[in-house]
Scaffold this active site. Structure first.
Site, mmCIF file in Angstrom:
data_model
loop_
_atom_site.group_PDB
_atom_site.id
_atom_site.type_symbol
_atom_site.label_atom_id
_atom_site.label_comp_id
_atom_site.label_asym_id
_atom_site.label_seq_id
_atom_site.Cartn_x
_atom_site.Cartn_y
_atom_site.Cartn_z
ATOM 1 N N ARG A 37 0.830 -1.209 0.000
ATOM 2 C CA ARG A 37 0.000 0.000 0.000
ATOM 3 C C ARG A 37 0.863 1.256 0.000
ATOM 4 O O ARG A 37 0.630 2.189 0.759
ATOM 5 C CB ARG A 37 -0.915 0.008 1.223
ATOM 6 C CG ARG A 37 -1.886 -1.135 1.223
ATOM 7 C CD ARG A 37 -2.790 -1.081 2.417
ATOM 8 N NE ARG A 37 -3.690 -2.229 2.433
ATOM 9 C CZ ARG A 37 -4.497 -2.505 3.418
ATOM 10 N NH1 ARG A 37 -4.540 -1.718 4.474
ATOM 11 N NH2 ARG A 37 -5.266 -3.575 3.360
ATOM 12 N N CYS A 38 1.826 1.289 -0.872
ATOM 13 C CA CYS A 38 2.815 2.364 -0.915
ATOM 14 C C CYS A 38 2.747 3.027 -2.287
ATOM 15 O O CYS A 38 2.402 2.377 -3.281
ATOM 16 C CB CYS A 38 4.199 1.734 -0.680
ATOM 17 S SG CYS A 38 5.611 2.848 -0.844
ATOM 18 N N GLY A 39 3.115 4.275 -2.355
ATOM 19 C CA GLY A 39 3.188 4.949 -3.647
ATOM 20 C C GLY A 39 4.179 4.285 -4.582
ATOM 21 O O GLY A 39 4.069 4.406 -5.806
ATOM 22 N N ASN A 40 5.146 3.560 -4.020
ATOM 23 C CA ASN A 40 6.149 2.867 -4.831
ATOM 24 C C ASN A 40 5.738 1.436 -5.183
ATOM 25 O O ASN A 40 6.470 0.742 -5.882
ATOM 26 C CB ASN A 40 7.494 2.821 -4.092
ATOM 27 C CG ASN A 40 8.109 4.194 -3.924
ATOM 28 O OD1 ASN A 40 7.940 5.059 -4.767
ATOM 29 N ND2 ASN A 40 8.818 4.399 -2.831
ATOM 30 N N THR A 41 4.569 0.981 -4.720
ATOM 31 C CA THR A 41 4.138 -0.398 -4.947
ATOM 32 C C THR A 41 4.174 -0.810 -6.420
ATOM 33 O O THR A 41 4.539 -1.950 -6.718
ATOM 34 C CB THR A 41 2.750 -0.644 -4.330
ATOM 35 O OG1 THR A 41 2.842 -0.421 -2.915
ATOM 36 C CG2 THR A 41 2.258 -2.057 -4.571
#
Length: 164
Positions: A37-41
């Site tokens: 659940r990360c912007g980098n996912t």
């Protein structure tokens, strides 16, 4: 710590078995702290592409879920593995959830964090998807989270490591 000792630090895989980096049989590994659940996912997609492109040449991505950054990996191992498989078709190993910073950081990440990045900075993992290229001799090259796995610098470092 010697460079080769890094490859012998024990950790637990997704099934609960004790492993070391050497157990994966790859000469070159990209160790990454990952989160669902990360912007980098979306980097999972590029990591999987690297796995597919270089996997038969002695390379593997090795993922370690981490929930230390704003709770971006809250799931159980089963949920994490399901997400990785169904959303991004991940085939590379995903290991137990670990802490990468602080007093309770996993020993592997304590050792990896001694490596400096391109700007000469070592220390704390900045965020999810920090990448550590571990070569056959145990030497390490560090790439920060915002640097995409398919960036020319990372691809060149992988190719260089595989050619030695």
């Amino acid at each position: 710590m010697t460079d080769q000792a890094l490859r012998q630090i024990p950790f637990t895989d997704a099934t609960g078995a004790q492993k070391t980096l050497d157990d994966y049989g790859s000469d070159v590994m990209l160790v990454v702290n990952v989160a669902s659940r990360c912007g980098n996912t979306p980097q999972y997609e590029q990591l999987e592409q690297l796995q597919k492109e270089y996997g038969d040449r002695g390379f593997s991505v090795i993922g370690f879920p981490c929930n230390q950054f704003m709770g971006q990996e809250p799931g159980s191992m089963e949920q994490i593995l399901e997400f990785c498989s169904t959303t991004y078709g991940v085939t590379f190993p995903i290991n137990e959830k670990v802490k990468v910073n602080g007093r309770n950081a996993h020993e592997l990440f304590k050792a990896l964090k001694e490596t400096t990045d391109a700007g000469g900075k070592a220390g704390r993992v900045e965020w999810n998807f920090e990448k550590f290229l571990v070569r056959a001799d145990g030497s390490v090259q560090r790439f920060r989270p915002k640097q995409k796995p398919d960036s020319p610098e990372i691809v060149a470092a992988i190719e260089d490591a595989l050619s030695r």
